[in-house]
Design a protein around this motif. Structure first.
Motif, PDB file in Angstrom:
ATOM      1  N   UNK A  28       0.812  -1.229   0.000  1.00  0.00           N
ATOM      2  CA  UNK A  28       0.000   0.000   0.000  1.00  0.00           C
ATOM      3  C   UNK A  28       0.840   1.271   0.000  1.00  0.00           C
ATOM      4  N   UNK A  29       0.405   2.215  -0.823  1.00  0.00           N
ATOM      5  CA  UNK A  29       1.053   3.520  -0.933  1.00  0.00           C
ATOM      6  C   UNK A  29      -0.028   4.586  -0.782  1.00  0.00           C
ATOM      7  N   UNK A  30       0.059   5.389   0.267  1.00  0.00           N
ATOM      8  CA  UNK A  30      -0.915   6.436   0.542  1.00  0.00           C
ATOM      9  C   UNK A  30      -0.433   7.747  -0.070  1.00  0.00           C
ATOM     10  N   UNK A  31      -1.314   8.416  -0.823  1.00  0.00           N
ATOM     11  CA  UNK A  31      -0.983   9.658  -1.511  1.00  0.00           C
ATOM     12  C   UNK A  31      -1.779  10.813  -0.906  1.00  0.00           C
ATOM     13  N   UNK A  32      -1.088  11.892  -0.523  1.00  0.00           N
ATOM     14  CA  UNK A  32      -1.701  13.035   0.148  1.00  0.00           C
ATOM     15  C   UNK A  32      -1.468  14.297  -0.674  1.00  0.00           C
ATOM     16  N   UNK A  33      -2.546  15.023  -0.955  1.00  0.00           N
ATOM     17  CA  UNK A  33      -2.519  16.144  -1.893  1.00  0.00           C
ATOM     18  C   UNK A  33      -2.156  17.466  -1.236  1.00  0.00           C
ATOM     19  N   UNK A  93      -1.869  -1.910   7.840  1.00  0.00           N
ATOM     20  CA  UNK A  93      -1.034  -1.642   9.009  1.00  0.00           C
ATOM     21  C   UNK A  93       0.131  -0.744   8.630  1.00  0.00           C
ATOM     22  N   UNK A  94       1.012  -1.257   7.766  1.00  0.00           N
ATOM     23  CA  UNK A  94       2.158  -0.472   7.317  1.00  0.00           C
ATOM     24  C   UNK A  94       2.000  -0.057   5.872  1.00  0.00           C
ATOM     25  N   UNK A  95       2.454   1.162   5.551  1.00  0.00           N
ATOM     26  CA  UNK A  95       2.320   1.682   4.193  1.00  0.00           C
ATOM     27  C   UNK A  95       3.475   2.628   3.892  1.00  0.00           C
ATOM     28  N   UNK A  96       3.701   2.844   2.615  1.00  0.00           N
ATOM     29  CA  UNK A  96       4.525   3.971   2.192  1.00  0.00           C
ATOM     30  C   UNK A  96       3.604   5.181   2.104  1.00  0.00           C
ATOM     31  N   UNK A  97       4.119   6.364   2.421  1.00  0.00           N
ATOM     32  CA  UNK A  97       3.304   7.574   2.380  1.00  0.00           C
ATOM     33  C   UNK A  97       3.992   8.594   1.486  1.00  0.00           C
ATOM     34  N   UNK A  98       3.226   9.106   0.532  1.00  0.00           N
ATOM     35  CA  UNK A  98       3.712  10.074  -0.447  1.00  0.00           C
ATOM     36  C   UNK A  98       2.883  11.339  -0.306  1.00  0.00           C
ATOM     37  N   UNK A  99       3.524  12.478  -0.111  1.00  0.00           N
ATOM     38  CA  UNK A  99       2.787  13.729   0.006  1.00  0.00           C
ATOM     39  C   UNK A  99       3.387  14.809  -0.861  1.00  0.00           C
TER      40      UNK A  99
END
Length: 269
Positions: A28-33, A93-99
């Motif tokens: 999972x990779x979470x993307x934040x704008x 649970x665990x993810x990469x986070x991209x903002x």
């Protein structure tokens, strides 16, 4: 390889419903704008990352189709906590986070507050918000602060304030920005104040995740901070996309997605 379909849904959090758009399967990779955008900033990035990852973009509370809160209830810390609630609801649970821009500041706080859950971090066009920057910007009008007028002239004003930081003649990108700014309402301006109030200098040293600092070379608002952000995070990697501007993820989705995917393929294996 066929690009995966984008799926859209809502998840419930303590703040209210949060809108989610996702594509693909895998890590999972979470993307934040950025402010005042929405998941649409990553509309063209999602299917590209979704070829190798479970790419998840959310509308931050107060933006896009997510729940609205009174301005005083917004903070970087709360946005980070809500993002973790979204991951919980999705069974992640665990993810990469991209903002990107504002999203990068929220991503940094996520990595600082719950380091065990953030396995890798990408900070795109991240400001370095310390006491000097807070003082320099205190009380000043933000770029998206326009007074609503019955004849709609405020939209033309907003367009003209933002256009110099977008590719010349790219009407489509500007229309996407304006649509999100209208949805955000007062948060279009206040989101910048939320970033301004964040005590980043007290938090950045807590980041321990493998980190990529993405510099948009043609973004005068954020490019000057990239080296300082990278220097403050031990072992981080600094990568510059020279032609990148303020809207880099939707301006250059292929270059953006490739930089992110190349980094994550090493650090989420």
């Amino acid at each position: 390889m066929t690009a995966p379909t984008i799926r859209r849904s809502f998840v419930d959090t303590g703040a209210g419903a949060i809108h989610v758009a996702s594509a693909g399967a895998g890590f999972p990779v979470l993307l934040l704008h950025q402010t005042p955008r929405s998941w649409d900033e990553f509309r063209d990035v999602l299917p590209l990352l979704g070829r190798d990852f479970r790419a998840i973009a959310i509308d931050t509370a107060g933006f896009g189709d997510s729940c609205k809160l009174p301005p005083a209830e917004h903070s970087i810390e709360r946005w980070a906590a809500i993002a973790f609630e979204v991951l919980d609801a999705l069974g992640v649970d665990g993810a990469a986070v991209v903002g990107h821009h504002t999203g990068a500041v929220t991503a940094l706080e996520m990595a600082a507050s719950q380091p065990a859950r953030v396995k890798a971090l990408v900070l795109s066009s991240c400001p370095y918000n310390d006491a000097a920057r807070r003082s320099a910007h205190a009380g000043k009008r933000t770029i998206d602060d326009v007074q609503a007028r019955a004849d709609g002239a405020h939209l033309t004003e907003l367009w003209s304030r933002r256009q110099p930081y977008y590719p010349a003649g790219d009407i489509g990108l500007m229309e996407r920005f304006i649509a999100d700014a209208i949805k955000a309402g007062p948060m279009a301006s206040h989101g910048h104040v939320v970033v301004r109030n964040y005590l980043m200098e007290q938090r950045i040293s807590l980041v321990s995740a493998p980190t990529l600092v993405l510099q948009a070379g043609s973004d005068p608002h954020a490019a000057p901070y990239a080296g300082r952000v990278a220097a403050a995070i031990g072992g981080s990697v600094l990568h510059t996309i020279a032609e990148g501007m303020v809207p880099m993820p939707d301006q250059l989705p292929e270059l953006f997605a490739r930089a992110v995917a190349d980094f994550l393929s090493v650090h989420t294996a």
